[in-house]
Design a protein around this motif. Structure first.
Motif, short mmCIF file in Angstrom:
data_model
loop_
_atom_site.label_atom_id
_atom_site.label_comp_id
_atom_site.label_asym_id
_atom_site.label_seq_id
_atom_site.Cartn_x
_atom_site.Cartn_y
_atom_site.Cartn_z
N PRO A 186 26.39 41.12 43.12
CA PRO A 186 27.37 42.11 42.65
C PRO A 186 26.87 42.97 41.49
N GLU A 187 26.09 42.37 40.57
CA GLU A 187 25.62 43.13 39.40
C GLU A 187 24.49 44.08 39.75
N ASP A 188 23.94 43.99 40.97
CA ASP A 188 22.84 44.86 41.37
C ASP A 188 23.30 46.05 42.19
N LEU A 189 24.62 46.27 42.25
CA LEU A 189 25.19 47.44 42.91
C LEU A 189 25.69 48.41 41.84
N THR A 190 25.41 49.70 42.02
CA THR A 190 25.76 50.71 41.04
C THR A 190 26.51 51.85 41.72
N ALA A 191 27.57 52.35 41.09
CA ALA A 191 28.31 53.49 41.62
C ALA A 191 27.41 54.72 41.68
N CYS A 192 27.58 55.54 42.74
CA CYS A 192 26.72 56.69 42.93
C CYS A 192 27.47 57.75 43.75
N PRO A 193 26.92 58.97 43.87
CA PRO A 193 27.54 59.98 44.75
C PRO A 193 27.56 59.51 46.19
N GLN A 194 28.51 60.02 46.94
CA GLN A 194 28.68 59.56 48.32
C GLN A 194 27.44 59.81 49.18
N ASP A 195 26.74 60.95 48.97
CA ASP A 195 25.62 61.27 49.84
C ASP A 195 24.40 60.37 49.62
N GLY A 196 24.37 59.60 48.49
CA GLY A 196 23.26 58.68 48.26
C GLY A 196 23.66 57.23 48.40
N ALA A 197 24.91 56.99 48.85
CA ALA A 197 25.44 55.63 48.89
C ALA A 197 24.93 54.85 50.09
N LEU B 255 38.74 50.38 47.24
CA LEU B 255 38.91 49.22 46.37
C LEU B 255 40.19 48.48 46.74
N ALA B 256 40.05 47.23 47.14
CA ALA B 256 41.20 46.42 47.56
C ALA B 256 41.78 45.60 46.41
N VAL B 257 40.89 45.04 45.57
CA VAL B 257 41.31 44.19 44.45
C VAL B 257 40.38 44.45 43.28
N ALA B 258 40.94 44.45 42.07
CA ALA B 258 40.13 44.55 40.85
C ALA B 258 40.45 43.34 39.97
N GLU B 259 39.42 42.56 39.64
CA GLU B 259 39.58 41.40 38.75
C GLU B 259 38.99 41.77 37.39
N ARG B 260 39.85 41.93 36.39
CA ARG B 260 39.40 42.28 35.05
C ARG B 260 39.33 41.01 34.21
N TYR C 269 35.25 42.78 38.28
CA TYR C 269 34.76 42.66 39.64
C TYR C 269 35.69 43.42 40.57
N GLY C 270 35.10 44.30 41.37
CA GLY C 270 35.87 45.02 42.37
C GLY C 270 35.51 44.53 43.75
N TYR C 271 36.52 44.39 44.59
CA TYR C 271 36.33 43.95 45.97
C TYR C 271 36.63 45.14 46.87
N GLY D 126 35.45 48.23 31.01
CA GLY D 126 36.15 49.47 30.69
C GLY D 126 36.08 50.54 31.76
N THR D 127 35.39 50.25 32.90
CA THR D 127 35.32 51.25 33.97
C THR D 127 36.72 51.52 34.51
N PRO D 128 37.15 52.80 34.53
CA PRO D 128 38.53 53.12 34.95
C PRO D 128 38.68 53.12 36.47
N ILE D 129 38.83 51.95 37.07
CA ILE D 129 39.02 51.85 38.51
C ILE D 129 40.41 51.30 38.80
N LYS D 130 40.93 51.64 39.96
CA LYS D 130 42.24 51.12 40.37
C LYS D 130 42.25 50.92 41.88
N VAL D 131 43.13 50.06 42.34
CA VAL D 131 43.25 49.77 43.76
C VAL D 131 43.51 51.06 44.52
N GLY D 132 42.80 51.23 45.61
CA GLY D 132 42.93 52.44 46.42
C GLY D 132 41.84 53.46 46.17
N ASP D 133 41.10 53.32 45.07
CA ASP D 133 40.02 54.27 44.78
C ASP D 133 38.93 54.19 45.85
N LYS D 134 38.30 55.34 46.13
CA LYS D 134 37.13 55.36 47.00
C LYS D 134 35.90 55.00 46.16
#
Length: 359
Positions: A283-294, A300-305, A311-313, A329-337
């Motif tokens: 999980p720690e080796d995955l990084t958010a990126c633009p869609q065209d390089g993903a 996002l189904a679940v966020a465990e803070r 941890y995002g599932y 502190g990453t601003p994520i919420k359920v339903g985000d792409k």
């Protein structure tokens, strides 16, 4: 110097073989942890070392002597059990002294050893209490003290913390680590908790169905698991694994997921044959990126803070969930792409059929 050596150790119950040709060399002063899921044979293996289970085949060497036929009392080891195994009618002092008394040890020696062990474990204040008057953590300290007074050549621990609550487990884990650092005694420790294994061990033995999957230092197992079983077992949350296809043009070896080429996925190992494989990414080796390089995209189904990290599932289709560690502190919420790609030098490839590591 090898303190304990297991050579082709086997255990059978009738026609059922539960331990299969286990070979382990345990160095003097080493803290070795046997880890694996329930029923993998780790407690059986420990009990064979202790002499509480008969060895069906192979040789067990302790201190340079084969001890297969020796009773537990003659093996110069001390065992700490999961359920403490304290005598309820005896005081703490009497529990700790009992084994020495049975051996005919001099009273002065018994008093000195009990006092020394009580000082190490900080249990002097309740030496005259009975087990029923103690907390779970205090009882575990007494069980450890009873082992220490023996001054054995090796300590054996059989899931000693499994009956304690989460906070007490952490406290006792630190106590066991400090005790080992102070005494430098050879220790064999059984647990199903891979966090205990990672934090306590000099080396870990991962067992699966009575066979050794891998032996090595904790971080070696974490960063370079030898098999899919080890990859999934070591680490919390567990490693993400998914089916991929390895494709090659003769010059580069790249990956496809569900028929789609993964961007910039040259794995740099040209000896891997084309075909199906299993990709592993922590999980720690995955990084958010633009869609065209993903490599992977989903909702996002679940966020465990958890405070220190989140941890995002992420649902990536076909009932497949991807675990991603986000910075605090990453601003994520359920339903985000969510769109992510891995760190390339942190990906793992395994043979889909055998589970053996390919990269």
């Amino acid at each position: 110097m090898t303190a304990i050596a297991l050579r082709q150790i086997r255990k059978t119950y009738g026609s059922l073989e539960v331990i299969h040709d286990v070979d382990i060399d345990i160095a003097s002063g080493e803290f070795l942890v046997l880890v694996g899921p329930s029923g993998c044979g780790k407690s059986t293996l420990l009990r064979m070392i202790a002499g509480l289970e008969e060895i069906s085949g192979g040789a067990l060497d302790i201190g340079g002597k084969v001890v297969n036929a020796l009773p537990p009392s003659d093996r110069d080891i001390a065992m700490v059990f999961q359920d403490y195994a304290l005598y309820p009618h005896m005081t703490v002092r009497e529990n700790m002294a009992f084994g020495l008394k049975m051996r005919g040890t001099a009273v002065e020696t018994i008093d000195r050893r009990v006092s020394h062990a009580a000082d190490i474990l900080k249990i002097q204040s309740f030496l005259d209490r009975r087990p029923a008057q103690l907390s779970g953590g205090q009882r575990q300290r007494v069980a450890m003290g009873r082992a220490i007074v023996r001054e054995p050549s090796a300590f054996l621990f059989d899931e000693p913390l499994s009956n304690l609550d989460a906070a007490l487990r952490v406290e006792m884990r630190l106590e066991i680590a400090k005790l080992h650092n102070r005494m430098k005694a050879t220790t064999v420790y059984v647990t199903h908790d891979q966090v205990e294994a990672m934090t306590l061990a000099d080396r870990i033995v991962v067992l699966n169905a009575g066979r050794i999957e891998q032996i090595g230092p904790p971080l070696d197992l974490y960063h370079r698991p030898a098999s899919l079983f080890v990859a999934r077992f070591i680490g919390s949350p567990t490693m993400n694994t998914m089916p991929v296809d390895v494709v090659s043009d003769g010059k580069e070896t790249a990956l496809r997921f569900k028929g789609k080429p993964l961007p910039n996925s040259d794995v740099g190992v040209h000896s891997i044959q084309a075909g199906a494989a299993t990709l592993g990414i922590r999980p720690e080796d995955l990084t958010a990126c633009p869609q065209d390089g993903a490599w992977f995209s989903g909702e996002l189904a679940v966020a465990e803070r958890l405070g220190s990290q989140t941890y995002g599932y992420v649902e990536i289709g076909e009932a497949r969930m991807l675990t991603v560690e986000f910075p605090r502190g990453t601003p994520i919420k359920v339903g985000d792409k969510i769109h992510v790609r891995p760190t390339m030098d942190a990906i793992h490839l395994f043979d889909t059929t055998s589970g053996i590591r390919l990269t």
